[in-house]
Design a protein around this motif. Sequence first.
Motif, mmCIF file in Angstrom:
data_model
loop_
_atom_site.group_PDB
_atom_site.id
_atom_site.type_symbol
_atom_site.label_atom_id
_atom_site.label_comp_id
_atom_site.label_asym_id
_atom_site.label_seq_id
_atom_site.Cartn_x
_atom_site.Cartn_y
_atom_site.Cartn_z
ATOM 1 N N VAL A 266 0.846 -1.193 0.000
ATOM 2 C CA VAL A 266 0.000 0.000 0.000
ATOM 3 C C VAL A 266 0.880 1.241 0.000
ATOM 4 C CG1 VAL A 266 -1.914 1.184 1.151
ATOM 5 C CG2 VAL A 266 -1.623 -1.278 1.478
ATOM 6 N N LEU A 267 0.504 2.217 -0.807
ATOM 7 C CA LEU A 267 1.073 3.558 -0.743
ATOM 8 C C LEU A 267 -0.029 4.469 -0.236
ATOM 9 C CD1 LEU A 267 3.107 5.841 -1.303
ATOM 10 C CD2 LEU A 267 2.309 5.833 -3.697
ATOM 11 N N LEU A 268 0.211 5.168 0.876
ATOM 12 C CA LEU A 268 -0.885 5.951 1.458
ATOM 13 C C LEU A 268 -0.380 7.212 2.117
ATOM 14 C CD1 LEU A 268 -0.460 5.203 4.678
ATOM 15 C CD2 LEU A 268 -1.805 3.213 4.104
ATOM 16 N N VAL A 285 4.094 2.009 2.363
ATOM 17 C CA VAL A 285 4.953 3.185 2.399
ATOM 18 C C VAL A 285 4.041 4.359 2.716
ATOM 19 C CG1 VAL A 285 6.387 4.758 1.048
ATOM 20 C CG2 VAL A 285 6.688 2.283 0.810
ATOM 21 N N VAL A 286 4.417 5.133 3.728
ATOM 22 C CA VAL A 286 3.638 6.300 4.149
ATOM 23 C C VAL A 286 4.308 7.545 3.582
ATOM 24 C CG1 VAL A 286 2.829 7.647 6.121
ATOM 25 C CG2 VAL A 286 2.884 5.140 6.252
ATOM 26 N N ALA A 287 3.555 8.350 2.864
ATOM 27 C CA ALA A 287 4.091 9.585 2.293
ATOM 28 C C ALA A 287 3.134 10.727 2.589
ATOM 29 C CB ALA A 287 4.274 9.431 0.785
ATOM 30 N N TYR A 288 3.708 11.901 2.836
ATOM 31 C CA TYR A 288 2.834 13.050 3.097
ATOM 32 C C TYR A 288 3.532 14.336 2.689
ATOM 33 C CZ TYR A 288 -1.309 15.130 5.093
ATOM 34 O OH TYR A 288 -2.519 15.759 5.238
ATOM 35 N N ARG A 289 2.760 15.206 2.053
ATOM 36 C CA ARG A 289 3.243 16.541 1.706
ATOM 37 C C ARG A 289 2.160 17.539 2.094
ATOM 38 N NH1 ARG A 289 6.064 16.425 -4.170
ATOM 39 N NH2 ARG A 289 7.112 18.222 -3.282
ATOM 40 N N GLU A 334 11.258 3.364 -5.011
ATOM 41 C CA GLU A 334 12.339 2.517 -4.493
ATOM 42 C C GLU A 334 11.901 1.781 -3.226
ATOM 43 O OE1 GLU A 334 15.224 1.588 -5.748
ATOM 44 O OE2 GLU A 334 14.624 2.721 -7.541
ATOM 45 N N HIS A 335 11.203 2.472 -2.332
ATOM 46 C CA HIS A 335 10.756 1.843 -1.089
ATOM 47 C C HIS A 335 9.664 0.799 -1.355
ATOM 48 C CE1 HIS A 335 13.027 3.928 2.008
ATOM 49 N NE2 HIS A 335 12.886 5.049 1.325
ATOM 50 N N LEU A 336 8.781 1.093 -2.298
ATOM 51 C CA LEU A 336 7.730 0.123 -2.618
ATOM 52 C C LEU A 336 8.308 -1.134 -3.266
ATOM 53 C CD1 LEU A 336 4.854 2.447 -3.858
ATOM 54 C CD2 LEU A 336 4.745 0.868 -1.909
ATOM 55 N N MET A 337 9.413 -0.982 -3.992
ATOM 56 C CA MET A 337 10.028 -2.147 -4.627
ATOM 57 C C MET A 337 10.489 -3.182 -3.591
ATOM 58 S SD MET A 337 9.912 -2.401 -7.868
ATOM 59 C CE MET A 337 11.099 -3.740 -7.985
ATOM 60 N N ILE A 338 10.796 -2.730 -2.381
ATOM 61 C CA ILE A 338 11.182 -3.677 -1.325
ATOM 62 C C ILE A 338 10.035 -4.642 -1.050
ATOM 63 C CG2 ILE A 338 11.806 -3.897 1.122
ATOM 64 C CD1 ILE A 338 13.158 -1.127 0.844
ATOM 65 N N TRP A 339 8.818 -4.096 -0.936
ATOM 66 C CA TRP A 339 7.661 -4.943 -0.638
ATOM 67 C C TRP A 339 7.193 -5.717 -1.863
ATOM 68 C CZ3 TRP A 339 8.716 -4.799 3.986
ATOM 69 C CH2 TRP A 339 8.785 -3.644 4.764
ATOM 70 N N LEU A 340 7.279 -5.102 -3.046
ATOM 71 C CA LEU A 340 6.788 -5.761 -4.251
ATOM 72 C C LEU A 340 7.799 -6.771 -4.815
ATOM 73 C CD1 LEU A 340 5.205 -2.655 -6.018
ATOM 74 C CD2 LEU A 340 3.968 -4.567 -4.974
ATOM 75 N N GLY A 341 9.070 -6.590 -4.458
ATOM 76 C CA GLY A 341 10.097 -7.449 -5.054
ATOM 77 C C GLY A 341 10.699 -8.485 -4.129
ATOM 78 N N ASP A 342 10.416 -8.388 -2.832
ATOM 79 C CA ASP A 342 11.029 -9.304 -1.868
ATOM 80 C C ASP A 342 9.926 -9.999 -1.076
ATOM 81 O OD1 ASP A 342 12.352 -10.582 0.224
ATOM 82 O OD2 ASP A 342 13.791 -8.968 0.528
ATOM 83 N N GLU A 343 9.562 -11.183 -1.511
ATOM 84 C CA GLU A 343 8.442 -11.898 -0.888
ATOM 85 C C GLU A 343 8.731 -12.233 0.573
ATOM 86 O OE1 GLU A 343 5.558 -15.796 -1.657
ATOM 87 O OE2 GLU A 343 7.199 -15.309 -3.036
ATOM 88 N N ARG A 344 9.963 -12.539 0.896
ATOM 89 C CA ARG A 344 10.297 -12.893 2.281
ATOM 90 C C ARG A 344 10.102 -11.676 3.201
ATOM 91 N NH1 ARG A 344 15.858 -15.913 3.557
ATOM 92 N NH2 ARG A 344 14.715 -17.493 2.324
#
Length: 392
Positions: A266-268, A285-289, A334-344
Amino acid sequence: MRIYLVAGELSGDILGAGLMRAIKARHPEAEFRGIGGPRMIAEGFDSLYPLETLSVMGLVEVIKHLPELVRVRRHLRRDALAWQPDVMVGIDAPDFTLGLERQLRETGIPTAHYVSPSVWAWRQGRVKGIARAVDVMMTFLPFEAAFYERHHVPVAFVGHPLADELPLVNDRLAARHELGLAAEAPVLAMLPGSRANEIRFLGRTFLDSAARLIGRVEGLQVVIPAATPQRHEELAALLVDYPTLRGRICLVEGQSRDAMVACDAVLLASGTAALEAMLCHRPMVVAYRMAPATHWLAQRLVKTDWISLPNLIARETLVPELIQDAATPEAIAEHLMIWLGDERARQSLEARFAAMHAQLQRGASERAAETVLALAERRALPQAADVLEKDS
């Protein structure tokens, strides 16, 4: 048994109705009076004012309505003193209810507050006023209870109603079917916020991040649950400028919970959505502006190491928080790729979230009822210390 309740906004009405049901299960003859909404009224509540009376947002609006709010609080004080309840409970709306709680407590009526204000994050000096206003603070989260214990304010950690509502085991494939998503392809859920300003500050950043990820993650599907019809229109207008995302984005109205359960990550925007994603056991990944002036002020007022509830509850950085200038499409991708690319890594965090969910799933309404009845009957309060685990 007479219980005076004062709730603010829809969330307070939901909490109040749950509290009433739990109390009536033990004391069917209990009477309830004060301010509540349709759910509380359906449980037999005598509401002296509409729920919307306290639903005033923003500094200008509060100042405009201040004379009426003062008049309402004075009337409630007189009414409560004439009715002589066994206990008074303020439900959220702390700027209004804590003052009334203090006034009634000074007359000998026991008082409780349900839902802690964010005193642990900013203006911590307010805890002194809270200590004068309440006989017990009922908190949703363990770190909140630990804060009050450190400041010697009686506290009961009751758990979170949302944790009670959401199941400890959910069905990812069923949620994908509900949304019309492919069962096997990776899914990203994007929740850019429920306010117009959040879409303005985050909408394009989130879509730029999605465009980068679609080029890197084969078959990636992106689902965006718009919080309201107006947010749906705003997001649809933004998507016109992203022809490369056509056919890969599923924009729906509502269904945020289905989207979270269906996804792999989730990106939120920071907020309650982060807690809900945690309770759906999904990495995020939590993002805020925000406006520069607002960010400048927040940096000086907010005293906490984290802004997202998963990290605050864990007291460590479990999920990335990208705030203001750090919230770039490149960094988010880049941060989302950690969750989408690393199943473990993804499965490890999902297991951690499931354990945190179990910690919060405590039967909040029933525990709150036990605390309120202990006050009303002048019994010892339930202990919070056994669940705090040294401020964890």
